[in-house]
Design a protein around this motif. Structure first.
Motif, PDB file in Angstrom:
ATOM      1  N   GLN A  91       0.821  -1.213   0.000  1.00  0.00           N
ATOM      2  CA  GLN A  91       0.000   0.000   0.000  1.00  0.00           C
ATOM      3  C   GLN A  91       0.855   1.263   0.000  1.00  0.00           C
ATOM      4  OE1 GLN A  91      -3.408  -0.388  -0.246  1.00  0.00           O
ATOM      5  NE2 GLN A  91      -2.658  -2.483  -0.532  1.00  0.00           N
ATOM      6  N   VAL A  92       2.165   1.114   0.058  1.00  0.00           N
ATOM      7  CA  VAL A  92       3.073   2.264   0.132  1.00  0.00           C
ATOM      8  C   VAL A  92       2.957   3.128  -1.121  1.00  0.00           C
ATOM      9  CG1 VAL A  92       5.529   2.860  -0.032  1.00  0.00           C
ATOM     10  CG2 VAL A  92       4.744   1.300   1.728  1.00  0.00           C
ATOM     11  N   THR A  93       2.832   4.442  -0.915  1.00  0.00           N
ATOM     12  CA  THR A  93       2.753   5.380  -2.040  1.00  0.00           C
ATOM     13  C   THR A  93       4.147   5.841  -2.448  1.00  0.00           C
ATOM     14  OG1 THR A  93       2.613   7.326  -0.599  1.00  0.00           O
ATOM     15  CG2 THR A  93       0.537   6.236  -1.186  1.00  0.00           C
ATOM     16  N   PHE A  94       4.215   6.448  -3.628  1.00  0.00           N
ATOM     17  CA  PHE A  94       5.494   6.981  -4.090  1.00  0.00           C
ATOM     18  C   PHE A  94       6.007   8.037  -3.114  1.00  0.00           C
ATOM     19  CE2 PHE A  94       8.128  10.110  -6.176  1.00  0.00           C
ATOM     20  CZ  PHE A  94       9.085   9.310  -6.796  1.00  0.00           C
ATOM     21  N   GLN A  95       5.110   8.930  -2.646  1.00  0.00           N
ATOM     22  CA  GLN A  95       5.537  10.006  -1.752  1.00  0.00           C
ATOM     23  C   GLN A  95       6.122   9.449  -0.452  1.00  0.00           C
ATOM     24  OE1 GLN A  95       5.222  13.627  -2.433  1.00  0.00           O
ATOM     25  NE2 GLN A  95       6.829  13.381  -0.888  1.00  0.00           N
ATOM     26  N   TRP A  96       5.480   8.402   0.093  1.00  0.00           N
ATOM     27  CA  TRP A  96       5.997   7.822   1.331  1.00  0.00           C
ATOM     28  C   TRP A  96       7.370   7.215   1.101  1.00  0.00           C
ATOM     29  CZ3 TRP A  96       7.984   3.358   3.174  1.00  0.00           C
ATOM     30  CH2 TRP A  96       8.097   3.235   4.568  1.00  0.00           C
ATOM     31  N   PHE A  97       7.513   6.462   0.024  1.00  0.00           N
ATOM     32  CA  PHE A  97       8.810   5.832  -0.251  1.00  0.00           C
ATOM     33  C   PHE A  97       9.881   6.890  -0.478  1.00  0.00           C
ATOM     34  CE2 PHE A  97      12.042   4.283  -3.149  1.00  0.00           C
ATOM     35  CZ  PHE A  97      12.483   3.152  -2.466  1.00  0.00           C
ATOM     36  N   TRP A  98       9.540   7.915  -1.250  1.00  0.00           N
ATOM     37  CA  TRP A  98      10.488   8.999  -1.546  1.00  0.00           C
ATOM     38  C   TRP A  98      10.945   9.693  -0.262  1.00  0.00           C
ATOM     39  CZ3 TRP A  98      13.454  11.060  -5.232  1.00  0.00           C
ATOM     40  CH2 TRP A  98      13.848  12.392  -5.128  1.00  0.00           C
ATOM     41  N   THR A  99      10.012   9.981   0.633  1.00  0.00           N
ATOM     42  CA  THR A  99      10.309  10.744   1.847  1.00  0.00           C
ATOM     43  C   THR A  99      11.003   9.906   2.911  1.00  0.00           C
ATOM     44  OG1 THR A  99       8.366  12.138   1.443  1.00  0.00           O
ATOM     45  CG2 THR A  99       9.296  12.163   3.674  1.00  0.00           C
ATOM     46  N   HIS A 100      10.544   8.662   3.086  1.00  0.00           N
ATOM     47  CA  HIS A 100      11.007   7.869   4.231  1.00  0.00           C
ATOM     48  C   HIS A 100      12.053   6.805   3.902  1.00  0.00           C
ATOM     49  CE1 HIS A 100       7.991   9.673   6.846  1.00  0.00           C
ATOM     50  NE2 HIS A 100       7.113   9.512   5.863  1.00  0.00           N
ATOM     51  N   ARG A 101      12.177   6.451   2.629  1.00  0.00           N
ATOM     52  CA  ARG A 101      13.120   5.384   2.281  1.00  0.00           C
ATOM     53  C   ARG A 101      14.233   5.837   1.336  1.00  0.00           C
ATOM     54  NH1 ARG A 101      13.359   1.389   5.534  1.00  0.00           N
ATOM     55  NH2 ARG A 101      14.092   0.015   3.860  1.00  0.00           N
ATOM     56  N   TYR A 102      13.903   6.760   0.413  1.00  0.00           N
ATOM     57  CA  TYR A 102      14.899   7.154  -0.593  1.00  0.00           C
ATOM     58  C   TYR A 102      15.750   8.349  -0.134  1.00  0.00           C
ATOM     59  CZ  TYR A 102      17.022   8.265  -5.095  1.00  0.00           C
ATOM     60  OH  TYR A 102      17.922   8.516  -6.097  1.00  0.00           O
ATOM     61  N   LEU A 103      15.097   9.445   0.241  1.00  0.00           N
ATOM     62  CA  LEU A 103      15.851  10.645   0.632  1.00  0.00           C
ATOM     63  C   LEU A 103      16.790  10.410   1.812  1.00  0.00           C
ATOM     64  CD1 LEU A 103      13.345  13.622   0.158  1.00  0.00           C
ATOM     65  CD2 LEU A 103      15.298  12.993  -1.255  1.00  0.00           C
ATOM     66  N   PRO A 104      16.353   9.741   2.890  1.00  0.00           N
ATOM     67  CA  PRO A 104      17.282   9.515   4.009  1.00  0.00           C
ATOM     68  C   PRO A 104      18.532   8.744   3.603  1.00  0.00           C
ATOM     69  CG  PRO A 104      15.033   9.086   4.711  1.00  0.00           C
ATOM     70  CD  PRO A 104      14.993   9.244   3.218  1.00  0.00           C
ATOM     71  N   LEU A 105      18.401   7.909   2.579  1.00  0.00           N
ATOM     72  CA  LEU A 105      19.537   7.111   2.120  1.00  0.00           C
ATOM     73  C   LEU A 105      20.488   7.939   1.252  1.00  0.00           C
ATOM     74  CD1 LEU A 105      20.684   4.169   2.043  1.00  0.00           C
ATOM     75  CD2 LEU A 105      19.439   3.915  -0.119  1.00  0.00           C
ATOM     76  N   MET A 106      19.932   8.838   0.428  1.00  0.00           N
ATOM     77  CA  MET A 106      20.731   9.541  -0.566  1.00  0.00           C
ATOM     78  C   MET A 106      21.221  10.916  -0.127  1.00  0.00           C
ATOM     79  SD  MET A 106      20.768   7.215  -2.766  1.00  0.00           S
ATOM     80  CE  MET A 106      21.679   8.117  -4.008  1.00  0.00           C
ATOM     81  N   GLU A 107      20.427  11.635   0.654  1.00  0.00           N
ATOM     82  CA  GLU A 107      20.756  13.028   0.990  1.00  0.00           C
ATOM     83  C   GLU A 107      22.131  13.216   1.631  1.00  0.00           C
ATOM     84  OE1 GLU A 107      17.039  15.923   1.651  1.00  0.00           O
ATOM     85  OE2 GLU A 107      17.128  14.289   3.100  1.00  0.00           O
ATOM     86  N   THR A 129       1.828  15.031  -9.085  1.00  0.00           N
ATOM     87  CA  THR A 129       0.912  14.217  -9.893  1.00  0.00           C
ATOM     88  C   THR A 129       0.820  12.779  -9.395  1.00  0.00           C
ATOM     89  OG1 THR A 129       1.432  15.551 -11.848  1.00  0.00           O
ATOM     90  CG2 THR A 129       0.404  13.408 -12.229  1.00  0.00           C
ATOM     91  N   PHE A 130       1.959  12.186  -9.043  1.00  0.00           N
ATOM     92  CA  PHE A 130       1.992  10.763  -8.709  1.00  0.00           C
ATOM     93  C   PHE A 130       2.347  10.475  -7.247  1.00  0.00           C
ATOM     94  CE2 PHE A 130       2.823  10.868 -13.297  1.00  0.00           C
ATOM     95  CZ  PHE A 130       1.889   9.944 -13.757  1.00  0.00           C
ATOM     96  N   GLY A 131       2.479  11.497  -6.428  1.00  0.00           N
ATOM     97  CA  GLY A 131       2.880  11.283  -5.048  1.00  0.00           C
ATOM     98  C   GLY A 131       1.953  10.379  -4.262  1.00  0.00           C
ATOM     99  N   ALA A 132       0.649  10.505  -4.490  1.00  0.00           N
ATOM    100  CA  ALA A 132      -0.333   9.703  -3.737  1.00  0.00           C
ATOM    101  C   ALA A 132      -0.595   8.344  -4.371  1.00  0.00           C
ATOM    102  CB  ALA A 132      -1.646  10.479  -3.633  1.00  0.00           C
ATOM    103  N   THR A 133       0.057   8.060  -5.499  1.00  0.00           N
ATOM    104  CA  THR A 133      -0.144   6.778  -6.180  1.00  0.00           C
ATOM    105  C   THR A 133       0.661   5.677  -5.498  1.00  0.00           C
ATOM    106  OG1 THR A 133      -0.414   7.961  -8.281  1.00  0.00           O
ATOM    107  CG2 THR A 133       0.009   5.592  -8.397  1.00  0.00           C
ATOM    108  N   LYS A 134       0.034   4.506  -5.315  1.00  0.00           N
ATOM    109  CA  LYS A 134       0.762   3.376  -4.746  1.00  0.00           C
ATOM    110  C   LYS A 134       1.856   2.952  -5.716  1.00  0.00           C
ATOM    111  CE  LYS A 134      -3.481   1.712  -2.548  1.00  0.00           C
ATOM    112  NZ  LYS A 134      -4.490   0.634  -2.566  1.00  0.00           N
ATOM    113  N   LEU A 135       2.983   2.544  -5.181  1.00  0.00           N
ATOM    114  CA  LEU A 135       4.090   2.120  -6.036  1.00  0.00           C
ATOM    115  C   LEU A 135       3.654   1.022  -7.007  1.00  0.00           C
ATOM    116  CD1 LEU A 135       7.168   2.039  -3.617  1.00  0.00           C
ATOM    117  CD2 LEU A 135       6.756   3.631  -5.508  1.00  0.00           C
ATOM    118  N   CYS A 136       2.879   0.075  -6.500  1.00  0.00           N
ATOM    119  CA  CYS A 136       2.478  -1.046  -7.345  1.00  0.00           C
ATOM    120  C   CYS A 136       1.459  -0.639  -8.410  1.00  0.00           C
ATOM    121  CB  CYS A 136       1.914  -2.188  -6.507  1.00  0.00           C
ATOM    122  SG  CYS A 136       0.501  -1.735  -5.490  1.00  0.00           S
ATOM    123  N   ASP A 137       0.899   0.583  -8.286  1.00  0.00           N
ATOM    124  CA  ASP A 137      -0.085   1.055  -9.263  1.00  0.00           C
ATOM    125  C   ASP A 137       0.509   2.029 -10.278  1.00  0.00           C
ATOM    126  OD1 ASP A 137      -2.081  -0.432  -8.121  1.00  0.00           O
ATOM    127  OD2 ASP A 137      -2.829   1.198  -6.853  1.00  0.00           O
TER     128      ASP A 137
END
Length: 403
Positions: A91-107, A129-137
């Motif tokens: 159920q994870v959205t792109f925005q959640w993954f970007w904020t909580h999983r990607y940025l902390p790793l890369m910043e 546009t796509f922040g609220a979209t689930k990754l799998c969708d």
């Protein structure tokens, strides 16, 4: 052995037999080195067919954990998986993954300028546009259509950044088992709108140079004849003036709060000398008499508290409004630099490249700079003479026309 139904993200996915489950770690990444864990699992379909699955998981930055720590973390992950704990939530959205999983790793591996650019581009041109979209969708066709529309509306630079940043984020999502495949792996930028190649006409330059005074007039002339970038010009100290040359050694950069904003120029080739015309030498001398700096280490265009002026603020609050009142639109620092290159046509391409300090200018040992040749000096002085002649004719023909 447990039979499963295969899907892009199977929340209830279970790991099969224990072959290969000790896993292994590897160092990955070009600029920012990370530990990536790998392990193998096996599942059985309803018909008894055994499938082998390769799993990867980003474990952390190499700068923050040893290889031994990475192995221990991987064992914990494999242990949780083998105890039938669920994989990352589908159920994870792109925005959640970007904020909580990607940025902390890369910043941690980014400069402030890079961080600011990436976050701005992603927030304005993708997450909105796509922040609220689930990754799998995330749909490959919808994503490609979005990039085509973006390329037609925005610049090639923006479209390329979105393609690179989104692809990198979704590759990481695959690495962390939030996605089985990256839907942007074969993304195409598509046709982009024509880039803005605005430069000022001789008539527009005459209007600005005739009606701007003091600091504003001097800044325009410096941009026009030295072809400096804004970060370089506003980082200039009086000590940079060496006779008929100006030594560009620093530039203002974006920095986090508390960090030094003064750093090296854009490239190694940007660190070097530019020629000062005789008229500029005179104007700078007059400006120095007027501001009376206490030391040659003071900034030529300093603020009240002794720091360099902010280039963006100066452009938006001073230069653009003044130019617009005079009927000159779309004045930018890049347009002024491009104007210099345009006006130098016919005066020798190498002379223009030397003054612009492009990357093909000969340099040795990184900091040694070849002296400005007489050809370059003659060419830039010739440009100054041409403009002074045009300015003289303009002033005689339009006295009092612009108030």
């Amino acid at each position: 052995m447990v039979s499963i139904v295969k899907s892009p993200i199977d929340v209830g996915r279970r790991l099969g037999r224990n072959r290969g489950q000790d896993g292994w770690v590897e160092r990955v990444g070009k600029k920012t080195k990370k530990w990536r864990g790998n392990w193998t699992s096996y599942t059985t379909d309803a018909d008894g067919t055994e499938d082998r699955h390769h799993h990867t998981r980003t474990l952390g930055l190499c700068s923050e954990m040893s290889k031994s720590d990475a192995k221990n973390k991987l064992r914990e992950i494999i242990g949780r998986e083998s105890r039938d704990e669920v994989s990352p939530d589908s159920q994870v959205t792109f925005q959640w993954f970007w904020t909580h999983r990607y940025l902390p790793l890369m910043e941690p591996g980014w400069s402030e300028a890079t961080r600011s650019t990436v976050v701005s581009v992603m927030n304005n041109h993708f997450a909105s546009t796509f922040g609220a979209t689930k990754l799998c969708d995330l749909d490959k066709v919808a994503l490609q259509e979005h990039l085509y529309q973006l390329a037609a509306k925005e610049s090639r630079s923006v479209a390329k950044k979105v393609r690179v940043y989104v692809n990198a984020a979704l590759e990481e999502a695959v690495d962390q088992d939030y996605l089985r495949k990256n839907p942007t792996r074969k993304w195409k930028t598509g046709p982009t709108r024509e880039p803005n190649k605005r430069n000022l006409s001789p008539n527009e330059l005459c209007i600005l140079l005739t009606h701007l005074t003091g600091e504003d007039h001097l800044i325009i002339e410096l941009f026009l004849f030295t072809a400096l970038r804004p970060g370089e010009l506003f980082a200039l100290r009086w000590s940079a003036i060496e006779g008929d040359q100006l030594f560009v050694r620093h530039a203002i950069r974006r920095a986090k709060k508390g960090q030094d904003k003064i750093g090296p120029p854009k490239t190694k080739g940007s660190r070097g000398y530019v020629y000062l015309t005789r008229s500029l030498q005179t104007e700078l001398a007059h400006w120095k008499e007027l501001v009376q700096p206490g030391t040659d280490e003071a900034y030529i265009f300093g603020s009240r508290n002794g720091t360099p002026k902010d280039a963006h603020n100066y452009l938006q609050r001073n230069l653009k409004p003044l130019a617009q009142k005079l009927g000159v639109q779309e004045v930018t620092f890049q347009a002024l630099r491009r104007t210099f290159a345009t006006l130098m046509q016919g005066k020798g391409p190498k002379n223009a490249q030397t003054q612009l300090r492009h990357s093909d200018i000969a340099m040795t040992l990184g900091t040694y700079v070849q002296p400005i040749s007489e050809d370059v000096k003659t060419a830039v002085e010739s440009l100054d003479t041409d403009l002074q002649s045009i300015l003289h004719d303009f002033s005689r023909g339009s006295e009092g026309a612009v108030q």
